[in-house]
Design an enzyme around this catalytic site. Sequence first.
Site, PDB file in Angstrom:
ATOM      1  CE1 TYR A  56     -26.430   2.903  -7.565  1.00 35.76           C
ATOM      2  CE2 TYR A  56     -25.016   0.952  -6.501  1.00 35.76           C
ATOM      3  CZ  TYR A  56     -25.493   2.425  -6.770  1.00 35.76           C
ATOM      4  OH  TYR A  56     -24.604   3.334  -5.989  1.00 35.76           O
ATOM      5  CE  LYS A  74      -0.545 -19.991  -6.281  1.00 37.27           C
ATOM      6  NZ  LYS A  74      -0.388 -20.657  -7.517  1.00 37.27           N
TER       7      LYS A  74
HETATM    8  C1  LIG Z   1      -0.580 -22.269  -6.919  1.00 38.41           C
HETATM    9  C2  LIG Z   1       0.449 -23.324  -7.475  1.00 38.41           C
HETATM   10  C3  LIG Z   1       0.447 -24.561  -6.676  1.00 38.41           C
HETATM   11  C4  LIG Z   1      -0.705 -24.856  -5.812  1.00 38.41           C
HETATM   12  O1  LIG Z   1      -1.982 -25.522  -6.562  1.00 38.41           O
HETATM   13  P1  LIG Z   1      -3.249 -26.139  -5.947  1.00 38.41           P
HETATM   14  O2  LIG Z   1      -3.936 -26.442  -6.924  1.00 38.41           O
HETATM   15  O3  LIG Z   1      -3.863 -24.878  -5.267  1.00 38.41           O
HETATM   16  O4  LIG Z   1      -2.589 -26.786  -4.960  1.00 38.41           O
HETATM   17  C5  LIG Z   1       1.413 -25.355  -6.927  1.00 38.41           C
HETATM   18  N1  LIG Z   1       2.363 -25.082  -7.778  1.00 38.41           N
HETATM   19  C6  LIG Z   1       2.643 -23.973  -8.328  1.00 38.41           C
HETATM   20  C7  LIG Z   1       3.680 -23.680  -9.515  1.00 38.41           C
HETATM   21  C8  LIG Z   1       1.685 -23.152  -8.145  1.00 38.41           C
HETATM   22  O5  LIG Z   1       1.518 -21.813  -9.045  1.00 38.41           O
END
Ligand SMILES: *Cc1c(COP(=O)(O)O)cnc(C)c1O
Length: 364
Positions: free
Chosen positions: A260, A32
């Site tokens: 800034y 993702k």
């Molecule tokens: C993002 C996510 C993961 C991965 O989590 P990590 O801590 O990055 O390993 C696993 N399961 C779901 C449902 C997620 O949204």
Amino acid sequence: MRATVEVNLKAIANNISLIKSNTAAEILAVVKADAYGHGLVPVAKCAIASGATWLGVALLEEAQSLRESGITVPIISWLTPPGSDFKRAIELDIDLSIPSLRHLELIVAAGKALGKKPRVHIEVDTGMTRGGLLGEWEEFLIAIKGAEVDVIGFWSHFARADEPNESENISQMQEFEVRLTQLQGAGINPTHIHFANSAATLTNPSSHHNIVRLGISMYGLSPDVNTLGSSQTLELEPAMTLKAEVHLVKRVPAGSPVGYGATEITSRDTKLAIITMGYSDGIPRNTTNQAGVFVAGAKAPIIGRVSMDQFVVDLGPDSNAKAGDIAEVFGSLGYSIDDWAAAAGTINYEIVTRIASRVPRIYA
Ligand SMILES: *Cc1c(COP(=O)(O)O)cnc(C)c1O
């Protein structure tokens, strides 16, 4: 090159192999958010070549991009609000998560309209109080009987897996078992049970079931440097290096206000370098003094406020850095991703995922 993200796919492959050698479960690579900023399709292909047999994404658009790239392994998409194009998802053989009765109804309807049985994973809320079935569970157990879906999976998500000694981990697992038994009692027997994220995969073998969902660890980063230790401790290799070109180098006297708001004044005669990245590229704005770059063989801390497209570092009076040099913003030489996270008061997840799309990704 103004700025680039270099992604070491070999590191990702090594991280997956290491974790795979410590579990009997299948590996689901979580890609993702553009593979945590590392690039969706190249990382997904690398993960599959390294032994991952599933992919997981939040959005349907992400799953669709993976299918369009020719990837055929099962893909789960778990964040699909009711307005999502479920028909398209089913057409593309994307596994859908069911976190509510409403989702079940919509997905069944989409499957009927297409004449194709949707593949689904039932998501239960076991204590995180975010996604997943909670108050509707009893009704759901009735509705799922005879529903026109292929129940492939059953899953939940940990709230505190990065704190392995917290009792919530145990209570969530107990709740998970109770719900699974109830589902089986209703005659539904999913074959793929998954619960563990990276932290649970690394610390809690009893949570592995048949699939572990690896995100941050696959990218070589620790789920929590305070409780689980650094990448190094975990023998993980960070895959992302961020580099930017030096736009200008200038010598300035003591007493020069920088940036800034003139929030910082040089305390000595020194050399400053202007680095060609800013908060619009994902450089956190609140990192003054706390983070910096590695250039011309030395660390140079940020001085003054980070601007939209640039920030200034203090090279020190004796630096021989010059315009056109390539500075490492984070990587293995100077400041790490975890250093930047600490400087910004955030977590490594946020540092890598916020690097903007205008920064090209390069693969090695
Ligand atoms: C993002 C996510 C993961 C991965 O989590 P990590 O801590 O990055 O390993 C696993 N399961 C779901 C449902 C997620 O949204």
